[in-house]
Design an enzyme around this catalytic site. Structure first.
Site, PDB file in Angstrom:
ATOM      1  N   ASN A 421       0.822  -1.203   0.000  1.00  0.00           N
ATOM      2  CA  ASN A 421       0.000   0.000   0.000  1.00  0.00           C
ATOM      3  C   ASN A 421       0.855   1.251   0.000  1.00  0.00           C
ATOM      4  OD1 ASN A 421      -1.910   1.987   0.336  1.00  0.00           O
ATOM      5  ND2 ASN A 421      -3.053   0.913   1.908  1.00  0.00           N
ATOM      6  N   ASP A 422       1.527   1.492   1.120  1.00  0.00           N
ATOM      7  CA  ASP A 422       2.247   2.756   1.221  1.00  0.00           C
ATOM      8  C   ASP A 422       3.418   2.844   0.244  1.00  0.00           C
ATOM      9  OD1 ASP A 422       0.602   3.839   3.256  1.00  0.00           O
ATOM     10  OD2 ASP A 422       1.512   2.439   4.657  1.00  0.00           O
ATOM     11  N   VAL A 423       4.009   1.703  -0.131  1.00  0.00           N
ATOM     12  CA  VAL A 423       5.172   1.749  -1.035  1.00  0.00           C
ATOM     13  C   VAL A 423       4.753   2.036  -2.477  1.00  0.00           C
ATOM     14  CG1 VAL A 423       6.587   0.242   0.394  1.00  0.00           C
ATOM     15  CG2 VAL A 423       5.203  -0.745  -1.434  1.00  0.00           C
ATOM     16  N   VAL A 424       3.432   2.102  -2.747  1.00  0.00           N
ATOM     17  CA  VAL A 424       2.973   2.488  -4.088  1.00  0.00           C
ATOM     18  C   VAL A 424       2.086   3.726  -4.022  1.00  0.00           C
ATOM     19  CG1 VAL A 424       3.121   0.189  -5.103  1.00  0.00           C
ATOM     20  CG2 VAL A 424       1.020   0.873  -3.946  1.00  0.00           C
ATOM     21  N   TYR A 461      -1.027   0.776   6.837  1.00  0.00           N
ATOM     22  CA  TYR A 461      -0.711   0.764   8.265  1.00  0.00           C
ATOM     23  C   TYR A 461      -0.642   2.160   8.831  1.00  0.00           C
ATOM     24  CZ  TYR A 461       4.021   2.537   7.870  1.00  0.00           C
ATOM     25  OH  TYR A 461       5.098   3.335   7.679  1.00  0.00           O
TER      26      TYR A 461
END
Lengths: 495, 103
Positions: A421-424, A461
């Site tokens: 999620n956050d890495v994209v 997260y």
């Protein structure tokens, strides 16, 4: 005998250095691990030789009974743990092992002080009501080697660092194993409490080093260290675990180092320092990958606050994401020339790596070029995704780093995001108000089509909304990642 | 005091050595490096062993130190084995690919 022990220790130290060097290169890593294991064997044999040599005639094999019991129990626990742990459970296993290293150093510090107390009371048995404090300094100096005040200080350091490493690792373990919530726990005055605990522990250490006669304060350091470890890690969210594990790894080395100072062992000091340094390097790599400072990771309680109010779009604006079924997604995938898969923690949770591997084989058979884009902090420990994909036999050549794919992202037909999620999250590039602004990401939003496999529409997260989900070229495929991938596999097979 | 200084000297040099040794480590090896260095941190076992000899410092010392031996032994044995298991996985993948390429 003494010379033999020293030679063995020297061989051991060299083996650790060579082993670590080999361990850092893919072609030689396995050999490096074996070399370092041999070094450990040499160190253990050397210690036995040293024990026998120091005692000479008075040595009896029975005096080693307890060492044998400890070694036996350790091996009995360690072998099955290493053999049967699932690769998806590696982060919690590493966390737990870090903790064991910490508690070992704590116990060494404590045992060293206990030994000094025993020797002193033995020496003072004949002298009635002697002045005790000064004596302990002399005993510490004799047992630890060196200045007694210095030995006292290093005993406290071993207990403090070891205790923090232990309880911090146990909390990290519990968070990773899902035994407690991985959400950061923050409360008002948290930093003050933590700083107070640390100051108290240091004050105890200074007191004990100043006058070892005040030894009861050391018993106070043990619970303080434990509390400090819990307090430090409880405030860090699950997504920051790669940093925390690396840092605890480093601490376990530094704790061993402190124990080495306390017992006067050069080999322990050198080897502990090597581990401390390697943990620091990993910590730095993880921090760089998130574009955050170590202080920010440790102290910000990242992800505990309310979702950032200033994500792109008007507050309260209702936006709809495209949703596709696996069957619909199949038709797009089938026509794709180039596919990039971005795995994340969700893939580990769903244990989807084998299904993913099967999908990539079917894609390849269909003439599609498949690559995995691995973000350094994807998952819960450094290298987490690499280990999972290796377990599923994904060829190493298919794994690439974000920098390798980002420049040519426009030519990618389909990017499949599996449990990441956050890495994209493109907000990291565009939204200065976003908490992850500045973090390098896999820029899948520039691909022709994105499929996001996700359990639900919830945020990552960090509680950060992901604008990627609402882009026109993105489609959500909701559901368990493994089931979704299996559905795609079935669609390919049915064709 | 000089011995303390010698130890500090050794410590600082060893830290720099460690930083130089593993400066560039590929992402693939992050986990094995961590579990491998974890096993190495089990070196505290030698300090624990020398304190756990019966008869030197009383029973409590021996018990505390042999508990430390046990914990460190889990680290050593488990750490090396699990690292080897992981690295074997990486290698198995490599070998098969090489075979495929040759065929």
């Amino acid at each position: 005998m003494g010379a033999l022990a020293v030679i063995l220790f020297l061989c051991s130290g060299v083996a650790f250095i060579v082993g670590l060097k080999l361990l850092a290169k893919p072609e030689t890593a396995r050999k490096g691990n074996a070399v370092s294991a041999l070094g450990m064997l040499a160190a253990i044999v050397g210690t036995v030789v040293q024990i026998i040599g120091e005692r000479g005639e008075s040595f009896s094999i029975e005096s080693l009974t307890w060492i044998g019991i400890g070694l036996g129990i350790g091996a009995l626990v360690g072998v099955p743990a290493a053999r049967f742990v699932k690769m998806t459970a590696m982060p919690e296993m590493v966390a737990l092992f870090n903790g064991f290293g910490g508690v070992a150093s704590l116990l060494i510090g404590w045992a060293q002080m206990q030994q000094a107390l025993e020797i002193r009371s033995g020496a003072n048995a004949n002298i009635a009501e002697s002045e005790t404090g000064t004596h302990l300094v002399d005993v510490l100096s004799a047992v630890g080697g060196g200045n007694g005040h210095f030995v006292a200080a290093t005993i406290v350091a071993a207990i403090l660092i070891g205790g923090v490493t232990f309880s911090g690792s146990i909390i990290a373990f519990a968070k990773l194993a899902g035994k407690i919530s991985s959400k950061p726990v923050v409360y008002k005055g948290q930093h003050l409490v933590n700083a107070g605990l640390l100051l108290l522990a240091v004050a105890c250490g200074v007191a004990f080093a100043w006058n070892p006669g005040l030894f009861p304060v050391v018993y106070l350091v043990i619970p303080i260290a434990m509390a400090l470890g819990v307090a430090a890690v409880i405030s860090i969210g699950g997504g920051d675990m790669p940093v925390v594990i690396s840092l605890l790894n480093s601490y376990s080395g530094l704790a061993a180092c402190a124990a080495g100072f306390a017992v006067g062992s050069e080999l322990l000091i050198i080897t502990g320092a090597l581990v401390g340094a390697s943990g620091l390097i990993l910590t730095r790599i993880m921090c760089l990958a998130m574009n955050r400072s170590l202080a920010n990771v440790l102290f910000s309680g990242f992800g505990s606050g309310a979702p950032a109010a200033t994500s792109s779009g008007e507050p309260g604006e209702k936006r709809d994401a495209n949703v596709l079924s696996p069957e619909q997604a199949y038709y797009i995938l089938e026509a794709a020339q180039s596919v990039i898969i971005v795995p994340g923690y969700g893939m580990a949770v769903a244990q989807a790596q084998h299904a993913v591997k099967e999908l990539t084989q079917l894609l390849a058979a269909n003439g599609t070029e498949v690559r995995f884009a691995i973000h350094p902090v994807a998952g819960r420990m450094p290298g987490h995704m690499n280990v999972l994909l290796a377990e599923a036999d994904v060829p190493y050549e298919q794994l690439v780093e974000p920098d390798d794919v980002n420049p040519s992202m426009e030519t990618v037909d389909v990017a499949i995001v599996i449990g990441a999620n956050d890495v994209v999250n493109p907000a990291a590039l565009t939204d200065e108000a976003s908490p992850i602004f500045g973090m390098p990401i896999v820029e899948v939003h520039r691909a022709r089509q994105v499929f996001t496999l996700k359990r639900s529409m919830g945020s990552g997260y960090a509680g950060i909304e992901n604008p990627l989900f609402f882009l026109d070229n993105n489609a959500m495929i909701l559901g368990d990642a493994k089931q979704t991938v299996n559905a795609l596999v079935d669609a390919f097979k049915a064709d | 005091m000089s011995l303390a200084l010698t130890y500090a000297f050794i410590f600082i040099l060893a830290m720099f050595l460690g930083l130089e040794l593993i400066r560039r480590v590929p992402a693939q090896l992050h986990t094995p490096l961590m579990s491998g260095s974890n096993a190495i941190s089990g070196i505290s076992i030698i300090g624990a062993m020398s304190l756990a000899v019966v008869g030197d410092g009383g029973m409590l010392t021996t018990i505390l130190a042999s508990a430390a031996v046990g914990f460190a032994a889990v680290n050593v044995v488990g750490g090396y084995l699990v690292t080897d298991r992981m690295l074997a996985m990486f290698q198995a993948g490599k070998k098969r690919d090489a075979k495929k390429g040759g065929a």
